[in-house]
Design a protein around this motif. Sequence first.
Motif, PDB file in Angstrom:
ATOM      1  N   ASN A 118     -11.144 -40.600  61.780  1.00 46.50           N
ATOM      2  CA  ASN A 118     -12.870 -39.576  61.301  1.00 46.50           C
ATOM      3  C   ASN A 118     -11.951 -39.154  59.558  1.00 46.50           C
ATOM      4  OD1 ASN A 118     -14.436 -40.305  63.463  1.00 46.50           O
ATOM      5  ND2 ASN A 118     -14.043 -39.012  64.505  1.00 46.50           N
ATOM      6  N   VAL A 119     -11.335 -38.849  60.188  1.00 46.51           N
ATOM      7  CA  VAL A 119     -10.809 -37.485  59.091  1.00 46.51           C
ATOM      8  C   VAL A 119     -10.246 -38.658  57.916  1.00 46.51           C
ATOM      9  CG1 VAL A 119     -11.221 -35.538  59.185  1.00 46.51           C
ATOM     10  CG2 VAL A 119      -9.087 -36.963  59.844  1.00 46.51           C
ATOM     11  N   LEU A 122      -9.356 -36.783  53.917  1.00 46.68           N
ATOM     12  CA  LEU A 122      -8.484 -35.913  54.171  1.00 46.68           C
ATOM     13  C   LEU A 122      -7.254 -36.433  54.548  1.00 46.68           C
ATOM     14  CD1 LEU A 122     -10.030 -32.783  56.681  1.00 46.68           C
ATOM     15  CD2 LEU A 122      -9.812 -33.319  54.308  1.00 46.68           C
ATOM     16  N   PHE A 125      -5.577 -37.459  51.267  1.00 50.58           N
ATOM     17  CA  PHE A 125      -5.572 -36.500  50.303  1.00 50.58           C
ATOM     18  C   PHE A 125      -4.381 -35.751  50.827  1.00 50.58           C
ATOM     19  CE2 PHE A 125      -6.956 -31.815  48.740  1.00 50.58           C
ATOM     20  CZ  PHE A 125      -6.737 -31.969  47.408  1.00 50.58           C
ATOM     21  N   ALA A 126      -3.891 -35.603  51.977  1.00 47.38           N
ATOM     22  CA  ALA A 126      -2.920 -34.693  52.477  1.00 47.38           C
ATOM     23  C   ALA A 126      -1.800 -35.908  52.265  1.00 47.38           C
ATOM     24  CB  ALA A 126      -2.568 -34.563  54.206  1.00 47.38           C
ATOM     25  N   SER A 129      -1.419 -35.842  48.682  1.00 40.26           N
ATOM     26  CA  SER A 129      -0.346 -34.105  48.266  1.00 40.26           C
ATOM     27  C   SER A 129       1.744 -33.500  49.093  1.00 40.26           C
ATOM     28  CB  SER A 129      -1.471 -33.042  49.158  1.00 40.26           C
ATOM     29  OG  SER A 129      -1.023 -32.918  50.314  1.00 40.26           O
ATOM     30  N   LEU A 130       1.602 -34.480  49.805  1.00 43.72           N
ATOM     31  CA  LEU A 130       2.889 -34.373  50.635  1.00 43.72           C
ATOM     32  C   LEU A 130       3.877 -35.357  49.461  1.00 43.72           C
ATOM     33  CD1 LEU A 130       2.713 -35.179  54.387  1.00 43.72           C
ATOM     34  CD2 LEU A 130       3.104 -33.454  52.922  1.00 43.72           C
ATOM     35  N   VAL A 132       4.333 -34.419  46.366  1.00 43.91           N
ATOM     36  CA  VAL A 132       5.171 -33.659  46.027  1.00 43.91           C
ATOM     37  C   VAL A 132       6.485 -33.401  46.539  1.00 43.91           C
ATOM     38  CG1 VAL A 132       3.950 -31.812  47.275  1.00 43.91           C
ATOM     39  CG2 VAL A 132       5.210 -31.447  44.377  1.00 43.91           C
ATOM     40  N   TYR A 133       6.992 -33.406  47.858  1.00 41.72           N
ATOM     41  CA  TYR A 133       8.299 -33.237  48.221  1.00 41.72           C
ATOM     42  C   TYR A 133       9.335 -34.095  47.618  1.00 41.72           C
ATOM     43  CZ  TYR A 133       6.419 -29.442  50.591  1.00 41.72           C
ATOM     44  OH  TYR A 133       6.044 -28.558  51.303  1.00 41.72           O
ATOM     45  N   GLU A 162      -3.662 -32.219  41.724  1.00 45.50           N
ATOM     46  CA  GLU A 162      -4.422 -32.211  43.327  1.00 45.50           C
ATOM     47  C   GLU A 162      -5.607 -31.447  43.473  1.00 45.50           C
ATOM     48  OE1 GLU A 162      -0.902 -33.089  45.831  1.00 45.50           O
ATOM     49  OE2 GLU A 162      -1.866 -31.057  46.483  1.00 45.50           O
TER      50      GLU A 162
ATOM     51  N   ILE B   2       1.566 -40.708  78.500  1.00 46.99           N
ATOM     52  CA  ILE B   2       2.555 -41.255  77.197  1.00 46.99           C
ATOM     53  C   ILE B   2       1.813 -39.526  76.475  1.00 46.99           C
ATOM     54  CG2 ILE B   2       1.894 -42.629  75.094  1.00 46.99           C
ATOM     55  CD1 ILE B   2       2.157 -44.484  76.004  1.00 46.99           C
ATOM     56  N   ILE B  35       8.536 -27.006  56.565  1.00 46.34           N
ATOM     57  CA  ILE B  35       7.505 -27.444  56.736  1.00 46.34           C
ATOM     58  C   ILE B  35       7.207 -29.122  57.862  1.00 46.34           C
ATOM     59  CG2 ILE B  35       7.011 -29.453  54.929  1.00 46.34           C
ATOM     60  CD1 ILE B  35       8.662 -27.700  53.230  1.00 46.34           C
ATOM     61  N   PHE B  39       4.639 -29.831  60.140  1.00 48.94           N
ATOM     62  CA  PHE B  39       3.957 -31.213  60.895  1.00 48.94           C
ATOM     63  C   PHE B  39       4.221 -31.510  62.534  1.00 48.94           C
ATOM     64  CE2 PHE B  39       5.444 -33.475  56.265  1.00 48.94           C
ATOM     65  CZ  PHE B  39       3.979 -34.080  56.821  1.00 48.94           C
ATOM     66  N   GLU B  51      -8.850 -33.502  64.746  1.00 49.14           N
ATOM     67  CA  GLU B  51      -8.137 -33.711  63.641  1.00 49.14           C
ATOM     68  C   GLU B  51      -8.306 -33.552  62.662  1.00 49.14           C
ATOM     69  OE1 GLU B  51     -10.458 -35.687  65.371  1.00 49.14           O
ATOM     70  OE2 GLU B  51     -12.362 -36.133  64.376  1.00 49.14           O
ATOM     71  N   PHE B  52      -9.657 -32.457  62.215  1.00 42.43           N
ATOM     72  CA  PHE B  52     -10.195 -31.765  61.259  1.00 42.43           C
ATOM     73  C   PHE B  52      -8.487 -30.258  60.255  1.00 42.43           C
ATOM     74  CE2 PHE B  52     -12.131 -28.176  58.349  1.00 42.43           C
ATOM     75  CZ  PHE B  52     -11.738 -29.107  57.121  1.00 42.43           C
ATOM     76  N   MET B  55      -4.817 -31.909  59.581  1.00 37.91           N
ATOM     77  CA  MET B  55      -5.438 -32.689  58.677  1.00 37.91           C
ATOM     78  C   MET B  55      -5.384 -31.446  57.446  1.00 37.91           C
ATOM     79  SD  MET B  55      -5.094 -35.261  58.399  1.00 37.91           S
ATOM     80  CE  MET B  55      -4.437 -36.687  59.926  1.00 37.91           C
ATOM     81  N   VAL B  58      -2.081 -29.597  57.345  1.00 41.86           N
ATOM     82  CA  VAL B  58      -1.079 -30.461  56.290  1.00 41.86           C
ATOM     83  C   VAL B  58      -1.327 -30.416  54.453  1.00 41.86           C
ATOM     84  CG1 VAL B  58       0.158 -32.622  56.243  1.00 41.86           C
ATOM     85  CG2 VAL B  58      -0.105 -32.543  58.247  1.00 41.86           C
ATOM     86  N   VAL B  59      -2.226 -30.299  54.986  1.00 40.09           N
ATOM     87  CA  VAL B  59      -2.623 -30.182  53.625  1.00 40.09           C
ATOM     88  C   VAL B  59      -2.860 -28.660  52.631  1.00 40.09           C
ATOM     89  CG1 VAL B  59      -4.968 -30.176  51.662  1.00 40.09           C
ATOM     90  CG2 VAL B  59      -4.654 -31.595  53.405  1.00 40.09           C
ATOM     91  N   TYR B  61      -1.026 -26.158  54.452  1.00 37.77           N
ATOM     92  CA  TYR B  61      -0.140 -25.059  54.138  1.00 37.77           C
ATOM     93  C   TYR B  61       1.158 -26.116  53.771  1.00 37.77           C
ATOM     94  CZ  TYR B  61      -1.815 -21.006  57.239  1.00 37.77           C
ATOM     95  OH  TYR B  61      -2.052 -20.178  57.033  1.00 37.77           O
ATOM     96  N   VAL B  62       1.686 -27.298  54.532  1.00 34.58           N
ATOM     97  CA  VAL B  62       2.144 -28.473  53.929  1.00 34.58           C
ATOM     98  C   VAL B  62       2.568 -28.617  51.686  1.00 34.58           C
ATOM     99  CG1 VAL B  62       3.300 -30.393  54.483  1.00 34.58           C
ATOM    100  CG2 VAL B  62       2.969 -28.788  55.663  1.00 34.58           C
ATOM    101  N   GLY B  63       0.903 -28.898  52.025  1.00 37.33           N
ATOM    102  CA  GLY B  63       0.908 -29.836  50.464  1.00 37.33           C
ATOM    103  C   GLY B  63       0.819 -29.072  49.342  1.00 37.33           C
ATOM    104  N   ALA B  66       3.642 -23.838  51.102  1.00 36.97           N
ATOM    105  CA  ALA B  66       5.047 -24.504  51.275  1.00 36.97           C
ATOM    106  C   ALA B  66       5.908 -24.931  49.925  1.00 36.97           C
ATOM    107  CB  ALA B  66       4.867 -25.564  52.544  1.00 36.97           C
ATOM    108  N   ALA B 133     -18.335 -35.084  65.562  1.00 34.29           N
ATOM    109  CA  ALA B 133     -17.050 -35.546  65.447  1.00 34.29           C
ATOM    110  C   ALA B 133     -16.565 -33.656  65.109  1.00 34.29           C
ATOM    111  CB  ALA B 133     -16.907 -35.637  64.010  1.00 34.29           C
ATOM    112  N   THR B 135     -15.313 -32.577  62.609  1.00 35.32           N
ATOM    113  CA  THR B 135     -15.151 -31.183  61.948  1.00 35.32           C
ATOM    114  C   THR B 135     -16.418 -30.729  61.397  1.00 35.32           C
ATOM    115  OG1 THR B 135     -14.046 -33.711  60.902  1.00 35.32           O
ATOM    116  CG2 THR B 135     -15.313 -31.935  58.935  1.00 35.32           C
ATOM    117  N   GLN B 136     -17.624 -31.793  61.744  1.00 29.27           N
ATOM    118  CA  GLN B 136     -19.070 -31.021  61.681  1.00 29.27           C
ATOM    119  C   GLN B 136     -19.530 -30.112  62.573  1.00 29.27           C
ATOM    120  OE1 GLN B 136     -21.682 -34.892  62.924  1.00 29.27           O
ATOM    121  NE2 GLN B 136     -22.675 -34.761  60.491  1.00 29.27           N
TER     122      GLN B 136
END
Lengths: 340, 204
Positions: A118-119, A122, A125-126, A129-130, A132-133, A162, B2, B35, B39, B51-52, B55, B58-59, B61-63, B66, B133, B135-136
Amino acid sequence: MVELFASLWVEYLWPLLWLVIKIVVIVVPLLVAVAYLTYAERKIIAAMQMRKGPNVVGPFGLLQPFADGLKLFMKETVLPSRASVAVYFLAPMLTFLLALAAWAVVPFGDGLVLADINVGILYLFAISSLGVYGIIMSGWASNSRYAFLGGLRSAAQMVSYEVSIGFVLISVLLTVGSLNLSDVVMAQKTVWFFIPHLPMFVVFFISGLAETNRSPFDLPEAEAELVAGYNVEYSSMPFALFFLGEYANMILMSAMTVILFLGGWLPPMDIALFTWIPGPIWFAAKIAFVLFFFLWVRATFPRYRYDQLMRLGWKVFLPLSLAWLVITASVLQFTGLVPK
Amino acid sequence: MIQALVFYMFACLAVLGGVMVISARNPVHSVLFLIFVFFNAAGLFLLLGAEFLAMVLVVVYVGAVAVLFLFVVMMLDINFVELRQGFLHYLPVGAAIGLVLFIELAAVFAGWHEAPEAKQMIAAATPDMAEIANTQALGRIIYTKYLYLFQASGMVLLVAMVGAIMLTLRKRPSTKRQNISLQLARKKEDTLEVVKMPVGGGIG
């Protein structure tokens, strides 16, 4: 026992195997494409500079990328003294793996996608953006001043561009009303987005050049004036991984441009002759078209200075893309074109 | 089954990473482990079907966060030997503070009870997940019910940004800046003068 194994096969092992097969089907052509992108780059730039380019290894020099790969493979892996070993070797692997992992959500055709999440936007984009590491880790772990300064320079560059890429993505997904990449492509059935979003198409392409550290923003390649960048201390296979990652990222950026602005796998017109050609071929052809621009730019423009690069990112692209986002939202709202 | 396995994998790795953050000798390694923890947290969000959030974690905090953090830590000139020296010296104080915090947390947990209305309020705010979804769903809540809070958080960030710029910006008259419009507005007549020189005369 046999039944247990049969059920295990049907429920877990076969789907796993099928997944691995699909991944191989995506990754192998990608690596071949990376190899031939280096060849295409040398040939195209040679043609633009009225040279011949590689023409000795194999017919028309077609085996040159493999000769280069073999040469890199045979070289000695040099480890700088007092380098942080684990991080030093993790960095090129990370760069390469991220460049491959992004392809999981790229739709090659109608329903031809490994993970239709669904994303999707994103996710791409994620992953980008990684990237750079890999650069910042290699610059630091080399324990060399030149590599460290180069790493900081490239990292700052990628982080800056970015931001505007993010705003461009938001403008596009406002017009689509979904973050799913297949939906993005299907929303371009009537008109490809590079027509209504023309300024953002240009901004995205230029930001893509900066994000992949390509010319005219290729400061890491500036070995003459800046002693290159984050990868000065690398040799042999780790260097090859950086190189492969960089070219795979170029292809990925082109694929993103195609999906967001050039209608993905859709043919230019919905008429018989065009619809006979299957979607993945259209997709690949469009990617090749965008890649040609990447190479053309390299043969044409001189390198940007670092402060000019930062000025362009923060003082030109960021306000422009932010304003375009507001304009897009307003137009959609007041014309009643907001997607449901 | 699983799902449970994957959950325990992410959870164990996150805890392990957290332990490594505080026990790694090198601060840069600490940030890299942090980091890694981010993850795994994103993985846990994914398992919950958010899922939003995964992502965005990650975008943002990690991207972004951090990376800046890593910048700062890499630039610091830290003497690791000096840093470790006072460990035993400060241990009692640190342990005392940790104990007080632990007792406080325990007290909070002991006195914890869920208000009976709380469940209903969640149900009122959340749209049916099967229909739209997440996100919405998030967008609908944030931009309608919590619009003012959302704007207020933006204002807080703006104030912080302005403050940081005000604190660090200093005008340096010695630096030369490029003014592109000024450069483009330059004409040939402004800078170039053709002078007729007498033969053998030179500039006098």
